[in-house]
Design a protein around this motif. Sequence first.
Motif, short mmCIF file in Angstrom:
data_model
loop_
_atom_site.label_atom_id
_atom_site.label_comp_id
_atom_site.label_asym_id
_atom_site.label_seq_id
_atom_site.Cartn_x
_atom_site.Cartn_y
_atom_site.Cartn_z
N THR A 5 0.83 -1.20 0.00
CA THR A 5 0.00 0.00 0.00
C THR A 5 0.87 1.25 0.00
OG1 THR A 5 -1.70 -1.15 1.25
CG2 THR A 5 -1.80 1.24 1.23
N LEU A 6 0.62 2.12 -0.95
CA LEU A 6 1.34 3.38 -1.01
C LEU A 6 0.34 4.51 -0.80
CD1 LEU A 6 3.77 2.91 -4.04
CD2 LEU A 6 4.26 2.69 -1.60
N PHE A 7 0.62 5.35 0.16
CA PHE A 7 -0.29 6.45 0.47
C PHE A 7 0.08 7.69 -0.34
CE2 PHE A 7 -0.36 3.77 4.24
CZ PHE A 7 -1.72 3.55 4.35
N GLY A 8 -0.91 8.35 -0.89
CA GLY A 8 -0.71 9.64 -1.53
C GLY A 8 0.10 9.60 -2.81
N ARG A 9 0.10 8.45 -3.47
CA ARG A 9 0.91 8.33 -4.69
C ARG A 9 0.09 8.00 -5.92
NH1 ARG A 9 5.01 11.33 -3.72
NH2 ARG A 9 6.57 10.52 -2.27
N GLU A 29 12.89 10.73 -9.95
CA GLU A 29 13.86 11.29 -9.02
C GLU A 29 13.16 11.91 -7.83
OE1 GLU A 29 16.18 14.24 -11.03
OE2 GLU A 29 14.45 15.30 -11.82
N GLY A 30 13.86 11.99 -6.72
CA GLY A 30 13.28 12.57 -5.52
C GLY A 30 14.27 12.51 -4.37
N GLU A 31 13.89 13.15 -3.31
CA GLU A 31 14.75 13.20 -2.13
C GLU A 31 14.98 11.80 -1.57
OE1 GLU A 31 16.11 16.05 -0.77
OE2 GLU A 31 15.35 16.98 -2.60
N PRO A 32 16.11 11.63 -0.85
CA PRO A 32 16.37 10.32 -0.23
C PRO A 32 15.19 9.89 0.65
CG PRO A 32 18.32 11.71 -0.06
CD PRO A 32 17.21 12.58 -0.61
N GLY A 33 14.77 8.65 0.46
CA GLY A 33 13.74 8.08 1.31
C GLY A 33 12.32 8.51 0.99
N VAL A 34 12.15 9.23 -0.10
CA VAL A 34 10.81 9.77 -0.39
C VAL A 34 9.86 8.71 -0.95
CG1 VAL A 34 11.16 10.54 -2.79
CG2 VAL A 34 9.75 11.91 -1.22
N GLY A 35 10.44 7.59 -1.42
CA GLY A 35 9.57 6.52 -1.91
C GLY A 35 9.78 6.12 -3.36
N LYS A 36 10.94 6.41 -3.90
CA LYS A 36 11.22 6.08 -5.31
C LYS A 36 11.20 4.58 -5.54
CE LYS A 36 15.18 8.14 -5.01
NZ LYS A 36 15.07 8.60 -3.61
N ALA A 41 8.82 -0.50 -7.38
CA ALA A 41 8.40 -1.87 -7.06
C ALA A 41 6.92 -2.06 -7.39
CB ALA A 41 8.66 -2.15 -5.58
N ALA A 42 6.11 -1.07 -7.07
CA ALA A 42 4.67 -1.17 -7.37
C ALA A 42 4.45 -1.22 -8.88
CB ALA A 42 3.93 0.02 -6.76
N THR A 43 5.25 -0.42 -9.61
CA THR A 43 5.11 -0.40 -11.06
C THR A 43 5.57 -1.72 -11.68
OG1 THR A 43 5.46 1.98 -11.01
CG2 THR A 43 5.73 0.90 -13.14
N ALA A 44 6.64 -2.29 -11.12
CA ALA A 44 7.12 -3.59 -11.62
C ALA A 44 6.07 -4.67 -11.36
CB ALA A 44 8.44 -3.95 -10.94
N ARG A 45 5.45 -4.63 -10.19
CA ARG A 45 4.38 -5.61 -9.91
C ARG A 45 3.23 -5.46 -10.90
NH1 ARG A 45 5.67 -4.40 -4.54
NH2 ARG A 45 4.03 -2.83 -4.41
N ARG A 46 2.89 -4.22 -11.18
CA ARG A 46 1.80 -3.98 -12.14
C ARG A 46 2.18 -4.52 -13.52
NH1 ARG A 46 -2.07 0.73 -12.47
NH2 ARG A 46 -2.98 0.57 -14.54
#
Length: 96
Positions: A5-9, A29-36, A41-46
């Motif tokens: 589950t990913l919140f707010g994405r 791209e994004g800040e360290p730990g932001v959820g890249k 991983a969610a996209t790969a599962r999809r």
Amino acid sequence: MSESTLFGRDTELARLAVFLDGGEAVLLEGEPGVGKSALLAATARRAETCGMKVLRASGSEFEADISYAALNQLLLPLYARLAELAADQHRRDVDS
Ligand SMILES: Nc1ncnc2c1ncn2[C@@H]1O[C@H](COP(=O)(O)OP(=O)(O)OP(=O)(O)O)[C@@H](O)[C@H]1O
Ligand SMILES: [Mg+2]
């Protein structure tokens, strides 16, 4: 809550779904730990759910001078299926 589950994405996941539908490349791209990684991983599962083959490679500094390091990472999971390649020439190309 499931592990994935990913919140707010929703917006980012929708954009990545469009990429799966025929995009050529995407830079996430994004800040360290932001959820890249979680988004990838969610996209790969999809993609796998849709029947796509997902190949992965990650860059690391210690491999920077090693030729074809990324290509090796990408193709290694396919090595076991080398024999399935129809043409002998294709098999020799990949095996060399
Ligand atoms: N939208 C989200 N909802 C819930 N959990 C999340 C979300 N995004 C990330 N996380 C969680 O936050 C943590 C950090 O996320 P992730 O590893 O994907 O970040 P990253 O941007 O790839 O970090 P790094 O810059 O270190 O590579 C992980 O435990 C991940 O499961
Ligand atoms: Mg990451």
